[in-house]
Scaffold this active site. Sequence first.
Site, short mmCIF file in Angstrom:
data_model
loop_
_atom_site.label_atom_id
_atom_site.label_comp_id
_atom_site.label_asym_id
_atom_site.label_seq_id
_atom_site.Cartn_x
_atom_site.Cartn_y
_atom_site.Cartn_z
N LYS A 91 0.73 -1.38 0.09
CA LYS A 91 -0.08 -0.13 -0.04
C LYS A 91 0.86 1.26 -0.01
CE LYS A 91 -3.21 -0.07 2.92
NZ LYS A 91 -4.08 -0.39 4.24
N LYS A 103 2.71 -3.95 10.79
CA LYS A 103 1.48 -3.93 11.66
C LYS A 103 1.36 -4.41 12.82
CE LYS A 103 -3.06 -3.16 10.18
NZ LYS A 103 -3.36 -2.37 8.99
N THR A 187 -9.54 7.70 5.73
CA THR A 187 -9.66 6.55 4.92
C THR A 187 -11.03 6.49 4.09
OG1 THR A 187 -8.72 5.30 6.73
CG2 THR A 187 -9.59 3.83 5.36
N SER A 356 -1.79 10.04 7.54
CA SER A 356 -0.91 9.39 8.62
C SER A 356 0.65 10.08 8.20
CB SER A 356 -0.75 7.89 8.75
OG SER A 356 -1.72 7.63 9.56
N1 GLU Z 1 -4.47 1.01 9.78
C1 GLU Z 1 -4.82 1.88 8.44
C2 GLU Z 1 -4.43 0.69 7.60
O1 GLU Z 1 -4.72 -0.34 7.43
C3 GLU Z 1 -3.67 3.06 8.63
C4 GLU Z 1 -2.42 2.74 8.63
C5 GLU Z 1 -1.58 3.93 9.00
O2 GLU Z 1 -2.07 4.98 9.03
O3 GLU Z 1 -0.12 3.81 9.19
O4 GLU Z 1 -4.02 1.41 6.22
#
Ligand code: GLU
Length: 428
Positions: A91, A103, A187, A356
């Site tokens: 991503k 993660k 998001t 972010s």
């Molecule tokens: N948990 C979100 C994702 O899966 C955001 C991750 C982030 O902002 O670092 O993309």
Amino acid sequence: MNSIFSDAQKRLVEVFRHTALTDDVQEKLKHPKLSMCVSIPVRMDDGSLKIFTGYRVQFDDTRGPTKGGIRYHPNVSLDEVTSLSFWMTIKCAVMNLPFGGAKGGVIVNPKKLSRLELERLSRGYIRAIADIIGPKRDIPAPDVYTNATIMGWMADEYAQIKRQQLPGVITGKPVHLNGSFGRESATGRGALHVLQEWIDLKKCHAEDLSIAIQGFGNAGYYFAKLAHEAGFRIVAVADSQGAIYSREGLDPTKLMQHKQEHKELGTMLYCDGSVCDLQHYHKLSGSELLELDVDVLVLAALENQIDKHNADNIKAGQILEIANGPVTSAADEILAKNGIPVLPDVLANAGGVTVSYFEWVQNRAGYYWPEEKVNARLKKCITREATAIFSLADEKKISLRTAAYLQGVNRIAGAISQQGTREYFLNT
Ligand code: GLU
């Protein structure tokens, strides 16, 4: 048991067919760089000691410090966290952010904890992983069942450990604690930009399109609200307790008001109320919602929602993945055969990590942007990457997912090979 990570890896095989990548790259993308499993002792309100299990997986850091959220859920496992860290790697590269992927997760049902227990758990988790995170190393953020309040506690714990203010260690913080405007809605907002770009390409109009949404957490709610404001008709919404349907369309803000009125008393962070408590709407089961004949099916809950067992029943015109990994690789094939395009997670939900990134930049610069600037930059970045992916898919006659992966993997491969040792050992 089926491994989510091996299923996630199947997508790479397809990608490798379309691009010439060295063995080094292929080998590197198969293994996480670092996997950490920690025990988190928490003193409960009744005086007892409870040990929770947590994970942090850093998948690849070739393109920059690793980045990715922390999930609190009873079903968290190392396999799940590893897959999520792999998807974050792809991503961040899809969006061309200077980050690798990571993660974290804790096995817990946070709704069963008091607010103080939850704070102690969150601080304990940061103490346990403090050695491997940092603004230049690995930067956590919210994910399923974690939010700005929890990020605030975690940032404070890290500052206490390091004895200095380092807000760039974590993103998705409250705005009053060095968070960024626009992060909470990012998001959902990003997903709407991707959908809008897609329907523009297909010469469709928001007013003519119906949407069903599985998942009414932060991302699902903001997407629903913004899509409703943009003129789409939200005909069905599901949360973890069930679904409601209205042919004329639902107002997401009203649904959220209802859920908020029923905040459970423990932490005051999670909603107890469900959309299905609303009397005057037609009720559906979660699986009935997935099989509705709508223009757009939005998956904003958890992974593995559409698999080989229900993929053939999907009647939606297209699928928008706001959750990570909601469609399995076997389901991908069935949907493709049935002509249902999938706007893939690594693009469609990338608005969160993009803002972010903006938050991290603001924290490091110590200079904060107004909300309009954050939203405008998000729109510009995600639209640019979406357009590139849509034309790549069209040019190569491949799925949108394969095109997105191709775009991300090529960027990662460029970084790996330019950093590499292979040429040295081959003596070329
Ligand atoms: N948990 C979100 C994702 O899966 C955001 C991750 C982030 O902002 O670092 O993309």
